[in-house]
Design a protein around this motif. Structure first.
Motif, short mmCIF file in Angstrom:
data_model
loop_
_atom_site.label_atom_id
_atom_site.label_comp_id
_atom_site.label_asym_id
_atom_site.label_seq_id
_atom_site.Cartn_x
_atom_site.Cartn_y
_atom_site.Cartn_z
N ILE A 230 42.14 35.60 32.40
CA ILE A 230 42.45 36.04 33.77
C ILE A 230 41.44 35.39 34.72
CG2 ILE A 230 42.68 38.04 35.29
CD1 ILE A 230 43.21 39.71 32.75
N ASP A 231 41.95 34.58 35.61
CA ASP A 231 41.06 33.83 36.50
C ASP A 231 41.58 33.79 37.93
OD1 ASP A 231 43.24 32.21 36.16
OD2 ASP A 231 42.12 30.39 35.70
N ASP A 232 42.44 34.75 38.27
CA ASP A 232 42.96 34.74 39.63
C ASP A 232 43.35 36.16 40.06
OD1 ASP A 232 45.30 35.20 38.24
OD2 ASP A 232 46.33 33.41 38.94
N LEU A 238 47.96 42.32 38.09
CA LEU A 238 48.89 42.70 37.03
C LEU A 238 48.27 43.73 36.10
CD1 LEU A 238 51.53 42.36 35.43
CD2 LEU A 238 50.41 40.49 34.18
N PHE A 239 47.04 43.48 35.66
CA PHE A 239 46.43 44.40 34.71
C PHE A 239 45.94 45.67 35.38
CE2 PHE A 239 46.74 40.83 31.87
CZ PHE A 239 47.11 41.47 30.69
N LYS A 240 45.63 45.60 36.65
CA LYS A 240 45.35 46.84 37.37
C LYS A 240 46.59 47.73 37.36
CE LYS A 240 44.07 48.76 41.86
NZ LYS A 240 43.79 48.49 43.29
N GLU A 260 36.56 37.41 46.44
CA GLU A 260 37.88 37.60 47.06
C GLU A 260 38.76 38.50 46.20
OE1 GLU A 260 41.58 34.90 48.81
OE2 GLU A 260 40.36 34.14 47.15
N ILE A 261 38.77 38.23 44.89
CA ILE A 261 39.54 39.07 43.97
C ILE A 261 39.04 40.51 44.02
CG2 ILE A 261 40.09 39.48 41.54
CD1 ILE A 261 39.90 36.42 41.14
N LYS A 262 37.73 40.67 44.04
CA LYS A 262 37.14 42.01 44.10
C LYS A 262 37.59 42.74 45.37
CE LYS A 262 34.03 45.35 43.81
NZ LYS A 262 34.26 46.50 42.94
N ARG A 263 37.54 42.04 46.49
CA ARG A 263 37.87 42.67 47.78
C ARG A 263 39.33 43.08 47.84
NH1 ARG A 263 39.99 40.21 52.06
NH2 ARG A 263 39.50 38.14 51.22
N ILE A 264 40.22 42.24 47.35
CA ILE A 264 41.65 42.51 47.49
C ILE A 264 42.18 43.41 46.38
CG2 ILE A 264 43.95 41.45 47.59
CD1 ILE A 264 42.61 38.93 48.75
N ALA A 265 41.77 43.14 45.15
CA ALA A 265 42.32 43.89 44.01
C ALA A 265 41.75 45.30 43.91
CB ALA A 265 42.07 43.13 42.72
#
Length: 858
Positions: A230-232, A238-240, A260-265
């Motif tokens: 998982i790199d995006d 999906l896994f969340k 960015e992933i942290k902020r959005i996901a």
């Protein structure tokens, strides 16, 4: 200066106070203030406050909040964050009583970046905790991706969990291998045992393990291993959605993208910050399995990337030299720790490393996180195992600098050179000190001489213990002037590390209130680890004749806590002329310690869920047919001319490719991010790179919308049958499967560019290259985005087996380096085998392999 603090029941009063020179204002809101009768229009509204503060230019401070509960304090803290986020200069003062301060400190400690350390055994676990880690990850005897580490069994795991949880350290168990069908029940049993023991989370790669944890356990978390690739953002989301509580991102993700992933996901993320690197994307390397029959996806990697290879220019048939061209440096981000503090968990690699290595690295990252790191501390990271360091793709390392092609093992650090020969001794001119019993290596003509310095001499041949500038050693091997000397083990520093292995990194406060009256039992109320424990003696206290027990005597006996995790903090004792025997106080102390331990350890929740009935998914069995994947337009045209209906060419979304573009029609998708991105817009088939080897993994992919699932290269024919039978049993029907039956298997896919490392950048498109070792050659495919695929030298050829492969709908021919004529020839052979018109064998012992089809991978 003394602060003039003014009241404000409304906006007019607030302005009046500021206009007349106050330094600060205290005010109330519509609820929870101690002046409820100020009137509904008097107490300020948040909108009024914000509007006025935003416009004001005065230096007065607003907001002395006196709160009694932690909940109110937390709300105020959030307001503070809001105020500071819009660049206001307002001052927030929060006053809490002692108990609430402790709760607040615990809350924010839990929100701080987690330092996650490896442990291959109990000694390493204690070393990590003693040096300040917040969590440990470890493996069991099975299902862990470090099968050659000592690992833990259930009994030692119980000990590890108790030891860690008492110290507020979490335990995550790595069950991050892929799981064959005949192992699934054993895997489930192990997961249940882990929940009973109270582990905090399980790190998984296999969808079957992931699904089982999410659906069966309330408190034990499922963490997505970096082996999942998982790199995006898409893969994370999906896994969340599927129930993951944490995602371990690929090591190739840049720090800006991580944030960015942290902020959005809005899901906890974990990243590697130190230790060994795989040259391949994790979970996407088949080299060990296909060449050495030991599966990296099952924790048994043979380290093929640490071998020496020769780079061949096939266009000119010339050698570009031998080197450790695939051997990566070790990751080291200690200089960038301030950029990572918003990430939830910082992970150190090293489950196969010595406890002293774990102690060294953990202690330095603890200091860095606590703003206590020095340059000497950073240098000391070189004093335990390292292959030299890289800041990694995380911090934009140049692709050519990710590897150390000189040697694949412990590099050490340079301390001097051979500067001459005096009698029978070699002279070493030092740039750093050398001690007796240090271990060194001397690099001579690209060969290493390794030795422990048992005897160290001065220029007169006298034995010495330490040298700063020049020293002399006796060795039988022939050296040359100018040979470099490296220290690979610092004897005294290693002793320091050994001394740190079982110390208590921090101790926890023990508060006691002692009730001791003549003719009564001794009663002690104790508080520690967030729990209260009450002790009551069996015996009755007597009245003191001459010397009643004093508070100092109580403190003396209760301070004997060195063999515990406590330190005595607060003691309340009112002397009532009672005599308390020292033996009784000691017994009370021991009872209280054990009682608080039990309360802490028994507080871990281990709840399970009620299972829900699942929908059955099955597919009609049709006549098997050929599909093809191609890399060139010429190959594509050849497949079309031969009547292949399903061809994967420009409709391929490979694993670890996250530049998603709008596409039409059916796709071949190799990664979870691609699945999430296209599942609502395109029909898709999943590729081999999802490492599917069991029925439940197939089922979960069908639930996500997969039309077909491509099986892993690492299955044999018996295991394929097991998978299909298990699927039929669960779903009253068969799965829709695809299988690769021909082609050069991709040994690894990597972001690293060996061509750039060897100064062949930009000419890789006009030439062809391969790596060579004692077993064969391995073609290199350079992609347009400068990523690289290393292919197997032998061609997987199962064409003779096609009539005997049952239950597989689509049989794929994978074309990589073949010419148009070769493509046509292979398709004709495959078609003949499939329809029964060709009976002669086509397998070539010299050039072909059957992979794992007839043998089980370890």
């Amino acid at each position: 200066m003394t602060e003039l603090l003014a009241p404000a029941g409304n906006m007019e009063a607030l302005k009046a106070a500021i206009s007349n020179g106050c330094d600060a204002i205290y005010l109330g809101m519509q609820k929870f203030g101690a002046r409820a009768y100020c009137g509904s229009e008097s107490n300020s509204g948040s909108g009024q406050i914000m509007a006025y503060i935003n416009a004001r230019t005065a230096d007065s401070a607003i907001g002395v909040f006196r709160v009694q509960s932690f909940a109110c304090w937390l709300i105020m803290k959030m307001i503070f964050v809001l105020l500071t986020s819009i660049s206001l200069s307002s001052l927030l003062i929060v006053q809490l009583n002692i108990k609430e301060q402790e709760r607040a400190a615990q809350y924010w400690a839990e929100k701080m970046t987690e330092l996650l350390a490896p442990a291959g055994n109990m000694e390493a676990l204690k070393a990590a905790i003693s040096n300040g880690c917040d969590a440990i990850y470890l493996g069991m005897q099975k299902f862990g991706a470090r099968a050659y580490s000592s690992n833990f069994d259930l009994e030692t795991l119980k000990e590890a969990v108790s030891y860690a949880h008492l110290r507020n350290v979490k335990i995550y168990v790595a069950m991050n291998t892929i799981v064959f069908e005949n192992e699934v029940e054993e895997m489930k049993e192990q997961i249940h045992e882990l929940n009973k023991i109270g582990v905090d989370g399980i790190i998984v790669q296999d969808l079957t393990a992931f699904d089982y944890i999410v659906k069966n356990f309330l408190d034990m978390e499922a963490h997505c291993s970096t082996q999942m690739g998982i790199d995006d953002l898409d893969g994370t989301l999906l896994f969340k959605e599927l129930g993951a509580k944490r995602v371990v991102l690929s090591r190739e993700v840049k720090v800006e993208k991580v944030k960015e992933i942290k902020r959005i996901a809005e899901i906890p993320l974990e990243i590697f910050v130190h230790g060994a690197l795989c040259v391949s994307y994790s979970g996407n390397c088949l080299m060990s399995g296909l060449l050495g029959n030991r599966c990296a996806n099952r924790g048994r990697c043979v380290g093929s990337c640490r071998k020496e290879y020769e780079l061949i220019d096939k266009t000119t048939d010339t050698s570009l030299g031998k080197s450790y061209i695939l051997s990566t440096k070790d990751l080291n981000t200690i200089d960038y720790i301030h950029d990572l503090k918003e990430i939830d968990s910082l992970k150190i690699e090293g489950r196969m490393k010595a406890p002293t290595y774990v102690a060294n690295v953990v202690s330095k990252y603890r200091k860095a996180l606590d703003h206590k790191i020095t340059e000497e501390d950073k240098e000391n990271l070189k004093k335990t195992f390292n292959r030299t360091f890289t800041k990694g793709y995380l911090f934009h390392e140049d692709r050519r600098n990710i590897t150390n092609i000189l040697r694949p093992n412990n590099f050490g650090y340079e301390i001097g050179t051979i500067s001459g020969i005096v009698k029978d001794m070699y002279e070493i001119t030092l740039t750093r000190p050398l001690n007796q019993n240090d271990t060194i290596r001397i690099s001579h003509n690209n060969e290493d001489v390794n030795l422990t310095v048992a005897k160290l001499y001065d220029k007169d041949g006298e034995l010495i213990n330490k040298a700063e500038d020049v020293c002399y050693i006796k060795i039988k091997e022939k050296m040359s002037k100018g040979d470099l000397v490296y220290k690979t083990k610092d004897y005294f520093y290693n002793k320091e590390l050994e001394a740190s292995l079982e110390k208590e990194f921090k101790r926890f406060n023990l508060d006691i209130r002692v009730y001791a009256c003549p003719d009564s039992k001794l009663v002690i109320d104790a508080e520690g680890l967030g729990f209260n424990y009450s002790y009551e003696s069996e015996e009755i206290l007597g009245e003191a004749i001459n010397n009643p027990t004093t508070k100092d005597q109580v403190i003396k006996q209760f301070s004997r806590l060195n063999d515990t995790i406590f330190e005595l903090s607060h003691v309340e004792y009112e002397e009532c002329n009672a005599f308390i025997p020292a033996k009784l106080l000691n017994a009370a102390r021991r009872d209280i310690v054990l009682g608080l331990y039990d309360l802490k350890l028994n507080s871990q929740q281990k709840r399970t869920k009620a299972l829900e009935a699942k929908e059955k998914i099955s597919f009609a069995h049709g006549k098997p047919y050929l599909t093809a994947s191609v890399t060139t337009k010429e190959q594509y045209d050849a497949c079309v001319s031969c009547g292949i209906k399903e061809i994967y060419y420009e409709n391929v979304v490979r694993r670890n490719q996250n530049d998603y573009k709008e596409q039409e029609g059916q796709l071949l998708i190799g990664g979870y991010g691609g699945i999430n991105h296209y599942r609502e817009t395109n029909p898709f088939v999943t590729d081999y790179s999802l490492n599917v080897i069991n029925a439940t993994s197939c089922y979960e992919l069908y639930k996500l919308g997969a039309k077909r699932v491509t099986l892993s290269y690492e299955l044999n024919k018996s295991q394929i049958e097991d998978l299909m039978n298990a699927y039929y049993k669960e779903n009253d029907g068969y799965p829709a499967l695809e299988m690769i039956v021909y082609g050069r298997a991709p040994l690894m896919f990597t972001k690293y560019c060996p061509m750039k490392k060897m100064n062949q950048c930009r000419i890789c498109k006009t030439k062809s290259y391969e790596l060579k070792d004692e077993h064969g050659t391995f073609p290199i495919v350079s992609h347009n985005d400068c990523t690289t695929t290393l292919l197997n030298g032998k061609t997987l050829n199962l064409l003779d087996e096609l009539p005997n492969i049952k239950g597989i709908e689509a049989l794929r021919l994978n074309f990589t380096v073949e010419s148009k004529e070769q493509v046509v020839k292979v398709i004709n052979m495959a078609s003949g085998k499939l329809n029964g018109s060709m009976n002669n064998a086509v397998f070539n012992q010299e050039t072909d392999t059957r992979g794992h089809f007839n043998k089980e991978i370890v």
